[in-house]
Scaffold this motif. Structure first.
Motif, PDB file in Angstrom:
ATOM      1  N   SER A 103     -30.008 -42.453 -62.461  1.00 39.64           N
ATOM      2  CA  SER A 103     -31.294 -41.795 -62.752  1.00 39.64           C
ATOM      3  C   SER A 103     -31.606 -40.666 -61.780  1.00 39.64           C
ATOM      4  N   LYS A 104     -30.740 -40.486 -60.782  1.00 40.48           N
ATOM      5  CA  LYS A 104     -30.916 -39.444 -59.759  1.00 40.48           C
ATOM      6  C   LYS A 104     -32.181 -39.658 -58.923  1.00 40.48           C
ATOM      7  N   PHE A 105     -32.448 -40.928 -58.629  1.00 38.42           N
ATOM      8  CA  PHE A 105     -33.539 -41.228 -57.702  1.00 38.42           C
ATOM      9  C   PHE A 105     -33.035 -41.182 -56.260  1.00 38.42           C
ATOM     10  N   VAL A 106     -31.727 -41.326 -56.085  1.00 39.73           N
ATOM     11  CA  VAL A 106     -31.072 -41.274 -54.767  1.00 39.73           C
ATOM     12  C   VAL A 106     -29.731 -40.555 -54.937  1.00 39.73           C
ATOM     13  N   PRO A 107     -29.131 -40.070 -53.821  1.00 40.72           N
ATOM     14  CA  PRO A 107     -27.922 -39.247 -53.950  1.00 40.72           C
ATOM     15  C   PRO A 107     -26.610 -39.993 -54.124  1.00 40.72           C
ATOM     16  N   THR A 108     -26.512 -41.258 -53.676  1.00 41.79           N
ATOM     17  CA  THR A 108     -25.235 -41.966 -53.728  1.00 41.79           C
ATOM     18  C   THR A 108     -25.429 -43.419 -54.139  1.00 41.79           C
ATOM     19  N   ILE A 152     -35.473 -38.237 -49.532  1.00 40.08           N
ATOM     20  CA  ILE A 152     -34.224 -38.593 -50.211  1.00 40.08           C
ATOM     21  C   ILE A 152     -34.405 -38.619 -51.727  1.00 40.08           C
ATOM     22  N   VAL A 153     -35.581 -39.048 -52.182  1.00 40.09           N
ATOM     23  CA  VAL A 153     -35.874 -39.119 -53.621  1.00 40.09           C
ATOM     24  C   VAL A 153     -36.062 -37.723 -54.202  1.00 40.09           C
ATOM     25  N   LEU A 154     -36.842 -36.908 -53.521  1.00 42.36           N
ATOM     26  CA  LEU A 154     -37.111 -35.551 -54.013  1.00 42.36           C
ATOM     27  C   LEU A 154     -35.838 -34.708 -54.049  1.00 42.36           C
ATOM     28  N   GLU A 155     -35.017 -34.826 -53.010  1.00 42.92           N
ATOM     29  CA  GLU A 155     -33.775 -34.045 -52.957  1.00 42.92           C
ATOM     30  C   GLU A 155     -32.793 -34.490 -54.028  1.00 42.92           C
ATOM     31  N   ALA A 156     -32.687 -35.789 -54.254  1.00 38.71           N
ATOM     32  CA  ALA A 156     -31.764 -36.307 -55.269  1.00 38.71           C
ATOM     33  C   ALA A 156     -32.171 -35.842 -56.665  1.00 38.71           C
ATOM     34  N   ALA A 157     -33.465 -35.899 -56.952  1.00 35.88           N
ATOM     35  CA  ALA A 157     -33.965 -35.505 -58.276  1.00 35.88           C
ATOM     36  C   ALA A 157     -33.695 -34.033 -58.569  1.00 35.88           C
ATOM     37  N   GLN A 158     -33.728 -33.195 -57.517  1.00 36.86           N
ATOM     38  CA  GLN A 158     -33.539 -31.751 -57.705  1.00 36.86           C
ATOM     39  C   GLN A 158     -32.074 -31.320 -57.580  1.00 36.86           C
ATOM     40  N   SER A 159     -31.203 -32.253 -57.228  1.00 33.80           N
ATOM     41  CA  SER A 159     -29.795 -31.919 -57.008  1.00 33.80           C
ATOM     42  C   SER A 159     -29.101 -31.524 -58.305  1.00 33.80           C
ATOM     43  N   GLY A 160     -28.235 -30.524 -58.196  1.00 31.52           N
ATOM     44  CA  GLY A 160     -27.458 -30.090 -59.367  1.00 31.52           C
ATOM     45  C   GLY A 160     -26.055 -30.664 -59.387  1.00 31.52           C
ATOM     46  N   GLU A 161     -25.778 -31.621 -58.487  1.00 34.73           N
ATOM     47  CA  GLU A 161     -24.436 -32.200 -58.391  1.00 34.73           C
ATOM     48  C   GLU A 161     -24.024 -32.944 -59.653  1.00 34.73           C
ATOM     49  N   ARG A 162     -24.977 -33.587 -60.307  1.00 33.56           N
ATOM     50  CA  ARG A 162     -24.660 -34.406 -61.477  1.00 33.56           C
ATOM     51  C   ARG A 162     -25.849 -34.459 -62.421  1.00 33.56           C
ATOM     52  N   ASP A 163     -25.591 -34.871 -63.657  1.00 33.78           N
ATOM     53  CA  ASP A 163     -26.630 -34.959 -64.677  1.00 33.78           C
ATOM     54  C   ASP A 163     -26.935 -36.420 -64.992  1.00 33.78           C
ATOM     55  N   VAL A 164     -28.103 -36.657 -65.556  1.00 32.80           N
ATOM     56  CA  VAL A 164     -28.476 -37.998 -66.003  1.00 32.80           C
ATOM     57  C   VAL A 164     -27.788 -38.261 -67.336  1.00 32.80           C
ATOM     58  N   PRO A 165     -27.079 -39.380 -67.487  1.00 31.98           N
ATOM     59  CA  PRO A 165     -26.386 -39.672 -68.748  1.00 31.98           C
ATOM     60  C   PRO A 165     -27.349 -39.973 -69.889  1.00 31.98           C
ATOM     61  N   ASP A 166     -26.850 -39.884 -71.139  1.00 34.23           N
ATOM     62  CA  ASP A 166     -27.688 -40.009 -72.329  1.00 34.23           C
ATOM     63  C   ASP A 166     -28.233 -41.419 -72.554  1.00 34.23           C
ATOM     64  N   LEU A 168     -29.840 -43.148 -70.587  1.00 37.25           N
ATOM     65  CA  LEU A 168     -31.075 -43.315 -69.815  1.00 37.25           C
ATOM     66  C   LEU A 168     -32.062 -42.220 -70.197  1.00 37.25           C
ATOM     67  N   GLU A 169     -33.341 -42.576 -70.258  1.00 35.84           N
ATOM     68  CA  GLU A 169     -34.404 -41.582 -70.450  1.00 35.84           C
ATOM     69  C   GLU A 169     -35.174 -41.515 -69.135  1.00 35.84           C
ATOM     70  N   VAL A 170     -35.058 -40.386 -68.448  1.00 35.77           N
ATOM     71  CA  VAL A 170     -35.631 -40.279 -67.107  1.00 35.77           C
ATOM     72  C   VAL A 170     -36.713 -39.207 -67.049  1.00 35.77           C
ATOM     73  N   ASP A 171     -37.799 -39.546 -66.394  1.00 37.34           N
ATOM     74  CA  ASP A 171     -38.886 -38.597 -66.149  1.00 37.34           C
ATOM     75  C   ASP A 171     -39.030 -38.461 -64.635  1.00 37.34           C
ATOM     76  N   HIS A 172     -38.542 -37.346 -64.086  1.00 42.84           N
ATOM     77  CA  HIS A 172     -38.579 -37.177 -62.636  1.00 42.84           C
ATOM     78  C   HIS A 172     -39.970 -36.805 -62.116  1.00 42.84           C
ATOM     79  N   ASN A 173     -40.861 -36.430 -63.008  1.00 42.58           N
ATOM     80  CA  ASN A 173     -42.239 -36.188 -62.583  1.00 42.58           C
ATOM     81  C   ASN A 173     -42.935 -37.517 -62.261  1.00 42.58           C
ATOM     82  N   LYS A 174     -42.655 -38.518 -63.096  1.00 45.35           N
ATOM     83  CA  LYS A 174     -43.248 -39.838 -62.885  1.00 45.35           C
ATOM     84  C   LYS A 174     -42.313 -40.767 -62.115  1.00 45.35           C
ATOM     85  N   MET A 175     -41.063 -40.330 -61.930  1.00 49.85           N
ATOM     86  CA  MET A 175     -40.022 -41.140 -61.274  1.00 49.85           C
ATOM     87  C   MET A 175     -39.828 -42.459 -62.015  1.00 49.85           C
TER      88      MET A 175
END
Length: 205
Positions: A103-108, A152-166, A168-175
């Motif tokens: 969900s890209k809440f954290v980097p690793t 760590i949460v904010l940086e992971a959510a904004q990272s372009g390293e990887r995408d959220v897979p289909d 999962l439905e993720v809302d990074h505004n609401k986390m």
């Protein structure tokens, strides 16, 4: 971020692959194994060696799970109906720490395990601090309100390293993240080839 922080790069070096696809991986610079004998030419692996390597790579990917934990997941996969290798991947991707990472809440994956352990995550409104907790289809996972502004949460959510897979439905505004379905192997965004069929062969010996 984790007690096994240093080991993740050793796993990359040992496998000779950047198994998390991260730009800082030492494999990007040195494709040989760690240690003074790392540059020795390697012979061809036996069938057992190929199977062991596949198991170690998949186990390492999920924050370097212990053998006991991984064998327990495999045992559960064999009890389920259908293809054991598909069941294995499905169970691994249902782990709460895996969902938090996807969900890209954290980097690793290592950070995901610690993040869950420290009580930063809720499932359907209830705090869960067990990384191996199995999420079900329809479950809603969210970052605790007090943790949403962690760097760590904010940086992971904004990272372009990887995408959220289909799946999962993720809302990074609401986390928040909703687990839509158990994925097939082809849907899981592994940066390198994973071969769960070889893992099944390894444990079936």
């Amino acid at each position: 971020m984790s007690k096994r922080h240093a080991s993740k790069y050793k796993i990359d070096r040992r496998m000779g692959e950047n198994i998390w696809g991260r730009p800082k991986s030492p494999v990007n610079r040195r494709e040989y194994g760690p240690g003074q004998h790392g540059q020795r030419r390697k012979g061809k692996l036996s069938d057992f060696g190929v199977q062991l390597r596949a198991k170690q790579k998949l186990k390492g990917y999920y924050a370097n799970m212990t053998e006991k934990q991984f064998r327990r997941v495999y045992a559960e996969a064999t009890r389920m109906k259908g293809d054991t290798s598909a069941n294995l991947i499905g169970l691994l991707e249902r782990r709460l720490d895996a969902v938090v990472y996807r969900s890209k809440f954290v980097p690793t994956p290592f950070a995901a395990r610690q993040f869950v352990n420290h009580g930063h995550v809720k499932v359907n409104g209830r705090r869960v601090n067990i990384p191996s907790f199995l999420v079900k289809v329809g479950d809603v996972i969210e970052v605790k309100e007090a943790s949403k502004q962690l760097v760590i949460v904010l940086e992971a959510a904004q990272s372009g390293e990887r995408d959220v897979p289909d799946y999962l439905e993720v809302d990074h505004n609401k986390m928040t993240a909703k687990y839509v379905r158990v994925p097939a192997l082809t849907e899981v965004p592994y940066p390198v080839l994973m071969e769960p069929n070889l893992v099944v062969e390894y444990y079936s010996r």
